[in-house]
Write a protein that holds these residues in place. Sequence first.
Motif, PDB file in Angstrom:
ATOM      1  N   UNK A 131      10.535  -4.264  -0.112  1.00  0.00           N
ATOM      2  CA  UNK A 131      10.441  -6.130  -0.392  1.00  0.00           C
ATOM      3  C   UNK A 131       9.897  -5.872  -0.677  1.00  0.00           C
ATOM      4  N   UNK A 132       8.486  -6.215  -0.583  1.00  0.00           N
ATOM      5  CA  UNK A 132       6.753  -6.369  -1.345  1.00  0.00           C
ATOM      6  C   UNK A 132       6.811  -5.777  -1.937  1.00  0.00           C
ATOM      7  N   UNK A 133       6.671  -4.769  -2.379  1.00  0.00           N
ATOM      8  CA  UNK A 133       6.386  -3.675  -3.505  1.00  0.00           C
ATOM      9  C   UNK A 133       7.269  -4.047  -4.602  1.00  0.00           C
TER      10      UNK A 133
ATOM     11  N   UNK B  15       6.882  -7.223  -6.475  1.00  0.00           N
ATOM     12  CA  UNK B  15       5.628  -7.286  -7.159  1.00  0.00           C
ATOM     13  C   UNK B  15       5.564  -5.940  -8.515  1.00  0.00           C
ATOM     14  N   UNK B  16       6.549  -5.781  -8.492  1.00  0.00           N
ATOM     15  CA  UNK B  16       7.575  -4.677  -9.314  1.00  0.00           C
ATOM     16  C   UNK B  16       7.670  -5.491 -10.438  1.00  0.00           C
TER      17      UNK B  16
ATOM     18  N   UNK C  98       6.618 -12.090  -0.679  1.00  0.00           N
ATOM     19  CA  UNK C  98       6.211 -12.344  -2.007  1.00  0.00           C
ATOM     20  C   UNK C  98       4.725 -13.641  -2.436  1.00  0.00           C
ATOM     21  N   UNK C  99       4.747 -14.665  -1.402  1.00  0.00           N
ATOM     22  CA  UNK C  99       3.689 -15.367  -1.775  1.00  0.00           C
ATOM     23  C   UNK C  99       2.490 -15.072  -0.988  1.00  0.00           C
ATOM     24  N   UNK C 100       2.465 -14.018  -0.181  1.00  0.00           N
ATOM     25  CA  UNK C 100       1.298 -14.086   0.267  1.00  0.00           C
ATOM     26  C   UNK C 100       0.505 -13.095   0.266  1.00  0.00           C
ATOM     27  N   UNK C 101      -0.546 -12.335   0.979  1.00  0.00           N
ATOM     28  CA  UNK C 101      -1.500 -11.364   0.995  1.00  0.00           C
ATOM     29  C   UNK C 101      -1.271 -10.661   2.783  1.00  0.00           C
ATOM     30  N   UNK C 102      -0.493 -11.465   3.624  1.00  0.00           N
ATOM     31  CA  UNK C 102      -0.615 -11.243   5.054  1.00  0.00           C
ATOM     32  C   UNK C 102       0.149 -10.263   4.886  1.00  0.00           C
ATOM     33  N   UNK C 103      -0.455  -8.885   6.327  1.00  0.00           N
ATOM     34  CA  UNK C 103       0.838  -8.137   6.922  1.00  0.00           C
ATOM     35  C   UNK C 103       1.841  -8.306   6.944  1.00  0.00           C
ATOM     36  N   UNK C 104       2.717  -7.372   7.553  1.00  0.00           N
ATOM     37  CA  UNK C 104       3.885  -7.607   7.955  1.00  0.00           C
ATOM     38  C   UNK C 104       3.802  -8.088   9.494  1.00  0.00           C
ATOM     39  N   UNK C 105       3.129  -7.420   9.993  1.00  0.00           N
ATOM     40  CA  UNK C 105       2.857  -7.869  11.525  1.00  0.00           C
ATOM     41  C   UNK C 105       2.558  -9.478  11.657  1.00  0.00           C
ATOM     42  N   UNK C 106       1.991 -10.456  10.815  1.00  0.00           N
ATOM     43  CA  UNK C 106       1.594 -11.288  10.381  1.00  0.00           C
ATOM     44  C   UNK C 106       2.711 -12.143  10.204  1.00  0.00           C
TER      45      UNK C 106
END
Length: 96
Positions: free
Chosen positions: A87-89, A92-93, A51-59
């Motif tokens: 979940x992230x998508x 964000x919406x 929710x709060x970062x731009x980290x990749x899913x692997x990260x």
Amino acid sequence: LSDRSLGTEKIASEVGLSSGYLRELFRNMEGISLMEYMGRKRLEVAKNLLQTSELSVREVCDRAGFLNYSYFITYFKKNTGYTPKEYRDHHRRGSV
């Protein structure tokens, strides 16, 4: 929780208990197994990072302390109904 080696054996050693006694004690006090508790907490960390970062899913998987990427995806979907990317998508919406 981000320590991938953190498990019952390591925790038991740190607190001076046998792993069997620690498992029993934890289940009696919390009503769930120690590993289930840790999984839930790691899931909370992963959801927050998504929710709060731009980290990749692997990260996110690595930072939340999951040992295996495939398991992380499966565990996440089983417990949230979404893959981490979904979940992230949705978040964000504003749908989650």
